[in-house]
Design a protein around this motif. Structure first.
Motif: not given
Ligand code: ADP
Ligand code: MG
Length: 526
Positions: A1-6, A10-15, A166-169, A172-180
């Motif tokens: 399983m590929s996990v994309l934590p920041c 360490g934020c990541l979708p709940r697996y 990183s905001l994981h959607d 849509e299977k995509q990660s969006l980035i907020d640089l604030n």
């Protein structure tokens, strides 16, 4: 399983990969020693970021607080924010850490989308401060009867940049980035592995949070991510060296720290006792289920390629102004000392001494934001007895605050009217049970004063000794059985007698007078 934590938070979708039961019996647990060390990221309370002028305000629309430098546009250069260095120095002083007169910045490389430059500027070789020690009180009234004084040592305090988010959607299977958040100043505070339980670690972080808030270097809001805690946890047996540790991230409340660590200790014990090895891995804490789950492993294989940051000169701090030290351009330790407020530990000591209170009461007063100043405002009227005031404050007022999910600082009940309520109680105008009812009404209708509520409800306590004696006599005459039982030594029946008397007075008879009178009458008959 590929996990994309920041990489940083360490934020990541709940697996959910594998779950463990959190039950381990106590006798099995006892041969295991648990060891915990903390890495804490505290966002520096500063209007602008560590190396750029963009705002650090929380909750702004995505990507609206991003300078060219934060987005790592070529040709942009870092400019060190003086406020961040001062906050670091102030924090180091409060934590008894030794401030390095010269500290340096390094680049820590890794590839992740929320880090546009491909490296984080941190302080690896020569941090802002090293060592230090923090005294704290391990006290959670629902767990410990008595507070336990503890100390934990610090490894170091370093300044570094925060990453973006990183905001994981998932749909849509995509990660969006907020640089604030990218480039916001952080203080990383690392402790020695000095804790033995989740409760200890949680109490330590609570103390740290109070310190940072009182000196104003971090707002300490864990739910907003301004104070983030990673817990390193291992277990070993007596006489053995420390075990392999796991690192638990994503803990966002003080209670969560205790829970995550306790779960992880039990999980590790159960792994070991099933003959498996502990894997050095990063895990995430799921606050809903109370479990820790594997997140990403093989972290230790990563090579960060640390190198000195070439665009920033070493940071010099000075003890005092002197020849060649110009105040405008450097940070001077002695000038910052004035900003060191009374720290929680000193507050507790003062409160105990000045008001004659036990340590556990002092801990409650100091740990609840705003409660100590509220208490001291009530005591501005010097006729008031601190012990009497604190009793109803901690038992009743704080109960109202918690059950209504508000804070002391925005309490609708003012210190003035709370003080008036205390006065009515201490002058025996009302009983404690009435005081509780009045207080609840004061929270409902903050504009009404306690005196008005009492007279409107006709709740004034009856202290007429003649009237009380008369009623006592009647009750005694009508309850010969109870009186005989009492005389035989069954002291508990006194409560039944008191109950009957209070019923006659609709609960308003002065309880002290009732007991005194009852006892006197029974004794005189004996
Ligand atoms: P790293 O360089 O991998 O981050 P450190 O030696 O700096 O490792 O330690 C990081 C944190 O882990 C510190 O808070 C430290 O106290 C804690 N720690 C180190 N070893 C252990 C262990 N065996 N058990 C629990 N915590 C540990
Ligand atoms: Mg580390």
């Amino acid at each position: 399983m590929s996990v994309l934590p920041c990489r940083l938070c360490g934020c990541l979708p709940r697996y959910r990969l594998r779950s463990y039961s959190s039950s381990t019996n106590q006798s099995r647990k006892s041969k295991w020693k648990s060891v915990i060390g903390l890495e804490i990221h505290a966002q520096i309370l500063s209007k602008s970021k560590l190396f750029s002028g963009s705002s650090t305000k929380y909750g702004a629309p995505v990507n609206t607080q991003v300078s060219f430098f934060d987005a790592a546009l070529p040709g942009t250069l870092p400019v060190l924010n003086r406020r961040c260095v001062e906050a670091g120095v102030l924090t180091a002083m409060a934590l008894n850490s030794k401030i390095n007169k010269i500290s340096k910045f390094d680049r820590k490389h890794y590839f992740y989308a929320d880090l546009p430059s491909g490296y984080q500027i941190t302080q690896q070789r020569q941090p802002l401060a090293v060592g230090g020690e923090l005294a704290y009180v391990n006290f959670n009234p629902s767990v410990h009867k008595q507070p336990i004084k503890k100390k934990a040592k610090l490894v170091q305090i370093q300044l570094e940049q925060d990453s973006g988010k990183s905001l994981h959607d998932l749909e849509e299977k995509q990660s969006l980035i907020d640089l604030n958040r990218a480039g916001t100043g952080l203080m990383e505070i690392v402790t020695e592995p000095d804790f033995t339980s989740g409760e200890e670690a949680a109490s330590f972080v609570k103390e740290l949070q109070l310190i940072l808030q009182s000196i104003g270097t971090c707002d300490g809001k864990m739910s907003e991510g301004s104070l983030r805690v990673d817990a390193n946890i291992s277990i070993h047996q007596e006489g053995e060296s420390l075990g392999t540790r796991t690192e638990v991230k994503n803990i966002n409340s003080i209670r969560g720290i205790a829970k995550a660590i306790e779960f992880e200790i039990k999980r590790q014990i159960s792994e070991k006792e099933s003959g498996r090895q502990i894997v050095n891995e990063t895990r995430t804490f799921d606050a809903e289920s109370g479990e820790t789950l594997p997140m990403r492993d093989k972290e230790k294989i990563l090579d960060y390629r640390f190198m000195p940051e070439p665009n920033l000169p070493p940071v010099h701090v000075y003890d005092s102004v002197g020849p060649g030290v110009s105040v405008e351009h450097v940070v001077i330790i002695n000038q910052l000392k004035e900003q060191l407020q009374e720290l929680p530990e000193e507050k507790r000591r003062r409160v105990q001494k000045q008001y004659g209170l036990p340590l556990n009461t002092a801990v409650i007063l100091v740990n609840e934001p705003g409660l100590l100043s509220f208490f001291e405002e009530v005591l501005q009227d010097s006729k008031r007895d601190p012990v009497a005031v604190v009793t109803i404050l901690v038992n009743e007022f704080l109960g109202q605050i918690h059950s209504r999910e508000i804070t002391v600082t925005n309490s609708p009940v003012s210190a003035v009217s709370f003080g008036e309520l205390c006065d009515m109680l201490s002058s025996e105008k009302i009983s404690l049970s009435t005081a509780k009812k009045v207080l609840a009404l004061m929270f409902e209708k903050p504009e009404s004063r306690p005196q008005d509520i009492v007279s409107e409800k006709n709740w004034l306590q009856v202290s007429d000794t003649k009237l009380i004696e008369e009623t006592c006599r009647n009750v005694l005459t009508n309850s010969p059985k109870l009186v005989t039982e009492y005389k035989k030594g069954k002291k508990k029946v006194l409560n039944a007698l008191i109950g009957q008397i209070q019923k006659d007075f609709q609960g308003r008879a002065n309880p002290r007078l009732v007991i005194e009178t009852l006892q006197r009458l029974i004794d005189s008959e004996m």
